[in-house]
Design an enzyme around this catalytic site. Structure first.
Site, PDB file in Angstrom:
ATOM      1  N   HIS A  15       0.856  -1.062   0.060  1.00 48.42           N
ATOM      2  CA  HIS A  15       0.030   0.102   0.108  1.00 48.42           C
ATOM      3  C   HIS A  15       0.670   1.475  -0.135  1.00 48.42           C
ATOM      4  CE1 HIS A  15       0.947  -0.508   4.358  1.00 48.42           C
ATOM      5  NE2 HIS A  15       0.813   0.669   4.243  1.00 48.42           N
TER       6      HIS A  15
ATOM      7  N   ASP B  41       0.405   5.047   1.803  1.00 47.80           N
ATOM      8  CA  ASP B  41      -0.535   5.305   2.911  1.00 47.80           C
ATOM      9  C   ASP B  41      -1.493   6.450   2.767  1.00 47.80           C
ATOM     10  OD1 ASP B  41       1.214   3.826   4.833  1.00 47.80           O
ATOM     11  OD2 ASP B  41       2.539   5.612   4.948  1.00 47.80           O
TER      12      ASP B  41
ATOM     13  N   HIS C 273       4.565   0.475  -0.196  1.00 46.04           N
ATOM     14  CA  HIS C 273       5.497  -0.505   1.014  1.00 46.04           C
ATOM     15  C   HIS C 273       4.475  -1.618   1.406  1.00 46.04           C
ATOM     16  CE1 HIS C 273       3.661   2.848   3.323  1.00 46.04           C
ATOM     17  NE2 HIS C 273       3.554   2.023   4.289  1.00 46.04           N
TER      18      HIS C 273
ATOM     19  N   ARG D   5       5.105   6.247  13.694  1.00 48.39           N
ATOM     20  CA  ARG D   5       4.926   6.727  12.443  1.00 48.39           C
ATOM     21  C   ARG D   5       4.109   8.199  12.406  1.00 48.39           C
ATOM     22  NH1 ARG D   5       1.283   4.021   7.801  1.00 48.39           N
ATOM     23  NH2 ARG D   5      -0.162   5.756   8.514  1.00 48.39           N
TER      24      ARG D   5
HETATM   25  C1  SIN Z   1       3.294   1.078   7.542  1.00 46.36           C
HETATM   26  O1  SIN Z   1       2.412   0.649   6.705  1.00 46.36           O
HETATM   27  O2  SIN Z   1       3.426   2.210   7.692  1.00 46.36           O
HETATM   28  C2  SIN Z   1       4.225   0.253   8.676  1.00 46.36           C
HETATM   29  C3  SIN Z   1       5.029  -0.657   7.923  1.00 46.36           C
HETATM   30  C4  SIN Z   1       5.663  -1.827   8.859  1.00 46.36           C
HETATM   31  O3  SIN Z   1       4.965  -2.092   9.615  1.00 46.36           O
HETATM   32  O4  SIN Z   1       6.709  -2.255   8.352  1.00 46.36           O
END
Ligand code: SIN
Length: 309
Positions: free
Chosen positions: A105, A107, A257, A274
């Site tokens: 995805h 974000d 990612h 985050r």
């Molecule tokens: C995310 O999607 O921002 C987190 C990714 C992760 O947990 O590695």
């Protein structure tokens, strides 16, 4: 210009297309304008940059983020912020969905202005091995499509919403009920033009992209499968191993990612924090902007009263 301001950061690419580690900077201190410029340039070039051994706290994380944009609230539905830091989303192994891990995805693309960037920082609890995050470069994916497909993709638009391609929240789970109570749905160009570089990014992702507009259901499925295969080709990706003090900062307009699934088998704690930066409204090849179907923009916290969270 001071000596500090003219210091060149040590930028070490991780793969041909995606990701570079940045060394020679101390994120516990305020950054100089020159350091900010160099980090921005590396981000535009490599789409995601990584830092090691930066043992910063929540306040320093926030200060770092503010050097690059305006932080949003932690998340539209699923914040779990540390006390006093409503901009920080806690991503903890205990709140993850288990062995399936995350879908690829970008974000929060359900909103009309998906975050411009995300800054993910490891807490003290990360597995000694396992739990890596994988990033891909949506510009590389676009540029390596055949010319005929690029020309088609340039004309397409797609609907994005939480739950994405697989309708993950078309159910009665607590999270799904939150999503259904205040849905966030937007239409974005399949190819987004990046403002600083003019590069074109294949702006679709399985986590959010539900349907290509103006084609039938079956055609939409085939087209999305083709685009998803392209954006997840291993040659465009870089894999990042977390250690205490690690930070990943990605250009959320040009990357997708995937969070890991493997660490769940080890039954270990993994806690990351985050911050997302307020984004602009994507622009397609024909100059048209994305539009919101349902829900408000995801504005900077405390600045835009129209913020969704
Ligand atoms: C995310 O999607 O921002 C987190 C990714 C992760 O947990 O590695």
């Amino acid at each position: 210009m001071s000596t500090l301001a003219s210091t060149r950061l040590d930028i070490r690419p991780l793969s041909v297309f995606t990701g570079a580690e940045i060394h020679g900077v101390d994120l516990t201190r305020p950054l100089s304008g020159d350091e900010i410029d160099q980090i921005k340039a590396a981000l535009l070039r490599w789409k995601v940059v990584f830092f090691r051994n930066q043992h910063i706290d929540h306040a320093q994380h926030l200060a770092f983020a503010q050097a690059f944009g305006r932080p949003t609230s932690a998340h539209p539905y699923d914040a779990n912020p540390p006390e006093g830091y409503p901009q920080i989303r806690t991503i903890s192994s205990t709140s993850k969905t288990g062995r399936r891990g995350e879908r690829w995805h970008t974000d929060v693309t359900g909103v009309v202005n998906p975050p411009a960037g995300s800054i993910l920082r490891a807490g003290h609890q990360v597995p000694a091995y396992g739990g890596d995050t994988v990033f891909t470069n949506l510009v590389a994916a676009y540029e390596h499509l055949s010319p005929a497909l690029r020309a088609l993709a340039d004309t397409l638009w797609a609907r994005h919403q939480f739950g994405g391609y697989n309708g993950d929240f078309d159910n009665q789970s607590v999270y799904a009920q939150r999503v259904q109570a205040s849905p966030l749905v937007s239409e974005h160009p399949v190819v987004r033009v990046l403002p600083e570089t003019g590069e074109r990014a294949l702006f679709v992702n399985p986590g959010f992209t539900r349907r290509i507009k103006d084609v039938n259901e079956e055609e939409s499925r085939h087209l999305l499968n083709l685009f998803f295969d392209e954006i997840t080709r291993p040659e465009y990706t870089a894999r990042f191993r977390w250690e205490p003090g690690s930070i990943a900062f990605w250009d959320n307009r040009a990357t997708a990612h995937q969070g890991p699934a493997d660490f769940a088998y080890l039954d270990v704690e993994r806690v990351l924090y985050r911050i997302t930066l307020e984004g602009d409204v994507p622009v397609g090849v024909d100059g048209r902007h994305s539009n919101a179907v349902l829900g408000k923009p995801f504005g900077a916290l405390g600045v835009d009263t129209g913020a969704v969270a």
